[in-house]
Design an enzyme around this catalytic site. Sequence first.
Site, PDB file in Angstrom:
ATOM      1  N   ARG A 187       0.858  -1.051  -0.127  1.00 20.74           N
ATOM      2  CA  ARG A 187       0.172   0.145  -0.230  1.00 20.74           C
ATOM      3  C   ARG A 187       0.988   1.206   0.041  1.00 20.74           C
ATOM      4  NH1 ARG A 187      -5.328   1.229   3.535  1.00 20.74           N
ATOM      5  NH2 ARG A 187      -6.069  -0.150   1.691  1.00 20.74           N
ATOM      6  N   HIS A 227      -7.129   0.847  -6.439  1.00 20.37           N
ATOM      7  CA  HIS A 227      -7.476  -0.171  -5.317  1.00 20.37           C
ATOM      8  C   HIS A 227      -8.121  -1.424  -5.968  1.00 20.37           C
ATOM      9  CE1 HIS A 227      -7.839  -1.233  -1.431  1.00 20.37           C
ATOM     10  NE2 HIS A 227      -8.646  -0.544  -0.893  1.00 20.37           N
ATOM     11  N   GLN A 239      -9.994  -4.100  -3.593  1.00 24.96           N
ATOM     12  CA  GLN A 239     -11.463  -3.657  -2.994  1.00 24.96           C
ATOM     13  C   GLN A 239     -12.451  -3.681  -4.156  1.00 24.96           C
ATOM     14  OE1 GLN A 239     -12.229  -2.289   0.057  1.00 24.96           O
ATOM     15  NE2 GLN A 239     -14.054  -2.872  -0.734  1.00 24.96           N
ATOM     16  N   ASP A 249     -17.145   7.079  -2.016  1.00 22.89           N
ATOM     17  CA  ASP A 249     -15.968   6.960  -1.159  1.00 22.89           C
ATOM     18  C   ASP A 249     -15.572   8.291  -0.566  1.00 22.89           C
ATOM     19  OD1 ASP A 249     -13.645   5.952  -0.029  1.00 22.89           O
ATOM     20  OD2 ASP A 249     -12.444   6.066  -1.762  1.00 22.89           O
ATOM     21  N   CYS A 287     -16.297   1.593   0.287  1.00 19.42           N
ATOM     22  CA  CYS A 287     -15.123   0.668   0.422  1.00 19.42           C
ATOM     23  C   CYS A 287     -14.866   0.820   2.088  1.00 19.42           C
ATOM     24  CB  CYS A 287     -13.999   0.850  -0.448  1.00 19.42           C
ATOM     25  SG  CYS A 287     -13.399   2.669  -0.143  1.00 19.42           S
ATOM     26  N   ARG A 324     -13.448  -9.049   1.211  1.00 21.94           N
ATOM     27  CA  ARG A 324     -11.973  -8.621   1.055  1.00 21.94           C
ATOM     28  C   ARG A 324     -11.203 -10.084   1.569  1.00 21.94           C
ATOM     29  NH1 ARG A 324      -9.640  -3.422   1.180  1.00 21.94           N
ATOM     30  NH2 ARG A 324      -8.052  -4.387   0.676  1.00 21.94           N
TER      31      ARG A 324
HETATM   32  N1  NVA Z   1     -10.081   6.410  -1.642  1.00 29.80           N
HETATM   33  C1  NVA Z   1      -9.451   5.985  -0.369  1.00 29.80           C
HETATM   34  C2  NVA Z   1      -9.782   4.729  -0.041  1.00 29.80           C
HETATM   35  C3  NVA Z   1      -9.490   4.168   1.456  1.00 29.80           C
HETATM   36  C4  NVA Z   1      -9.619   2.492   1.525  1.00 29.80           C
HETATM   37  C5  NVA Z   1      -8.199   6.567   0.008  1.00 29.80           C
HETATM   38  O1  NVA Z   1      -7.215   6.300  -0.816  1.00 29.80           O
HETATM   39  O2  NVA Z   1      -7.764   7.118   1.021  1.00 29.80           O
HETATM   40  N1   CP Z   2     -11.387  -0.413   2.260  1.00 32.92           N
HETATM   41  C1   CP Z   2      -9.916  -0.467   2.697  1.00 32.92           C
HETATM   42  O1   CP Z   2      -9.147  -0.571   1.920  1.00 32.92           O
HETATM   43  O2   CP Z   2      -9.957  -0.259   4.003  1.00 32.92           O
HETATM   44  P1   CP Z   2      -8.637   0.035   4.858  1.00 32.92           P
HETATM   45  O3   CP Z   2      -7.970   1.479   4.673  1.00 32.92           O
HETATM   46  O4   CP Z   2      -8.826  -0.119   6.339  1.00 32.92           O
HETATM   47  O5   CP Z   2      -7.543  -1.114   4.597  1.00 32.92           O
END
Ligand code: NVA
Ligand code: CP
Length: 307
Positions: free
Chosen positions: A104, A131, A134, A220, A260, A288
């Site tokens: 990540r 992502h 997800q 989101d 998500c 997930r």
């Molecule tokens: N779009 C959000 C998703 C978090 C799971 C982010 O990137 O922070």
């Molecule tokens: N939806 C998702 O990826 O959640 P986290 O940021 O908690 O991993």
Amino acid sequence: MAIRHFLQFKDFSRGEFEHLFARAAWIKAKFKSFETYHPLFDRHLAMIFEKNSTRTRLSFEAGMQQLGGSSIFLSTRDTQLGRGEPVEDAAQVISRMVDAVMIRTFEQDIIERFAANSRVPVINGLTNEYHPCQVLADIFTYIEHRGSIAGKTVAWIGDSNNMCNTWLQAAEVLDFNVHVSTPPGYEVEPERAGLFGQDHFEEFADPMDAARGADLVTTDVWTSMGFEAENEARKKAFADWCVDADMMRAARPDALFMHCLPAHRGEEVEAAVIDGPHSVVWDEAENRLHVQKALLEYLLLGKVEAK
Ligand code: NVA
Ligand code: CP
């Protein structure tokens, strides 16, 4: 066999997704009936987090253990990556010690460079651009509730972020349509989204128009991780992009709502929607675990057929 990575949704074909969804259903059913399934005995996953996480860490960590393997949590705060070790060098070293890597991070370029130097499969656990794990879970959830997503309409309300880009790629691979509504200045950038064309999405100025007749409404956060400096400007720009009960009434009567998570009730979604009858967000979060177990099985063992 050449190493496969899952860095963005279009890395896999429709046939491969069909296999993953079937395997996820099989693995989930086994898990629900408390049957042990340890195909990844003595296999190890390194997980590198440059951003916070609850679901992604938990689902990969629990998933590896449930498959008979283990996972190792690494963060930039306490590894040499945080002190400037080149990502290429880190990839060479880490991939000699484990069987797969989940990352990540910020720019997609970082994970692409890591994968180019990795001896083992690399999985995108979220980048600024995509992502894919997800959306894999989201589509599996849709299939569980409503059957095939082919030919259906997904309404994306809000930011053209990593989730939006991934939905748009998924629409091209799995042949459905996305209605997108973003505030002015936050529109989809097809090149950044990595799209083949513009056949599978349509943009709407008014979020109500995007939601009209949709089979699935999804949104989101207004501000994704890494963009916190824009928070105040985004709060103003996105004020009318809140999925509310009126928007859900404009969608099909049997429309699903997904997010998500984590969610901000009163910002991108009303509590009445996310906690209401259309919402499948808890199934979506749980899935997930199941889809990623299918993904790990596929990347490490290839096409395992149902026994
Ligand atoms: N779009 C959000 C998703 C978090 C799971 C982010 O990137 O922070
Ligand atoms: N939806 C998702 O990826 O959640 P986290 O940021 O908690 O991993």
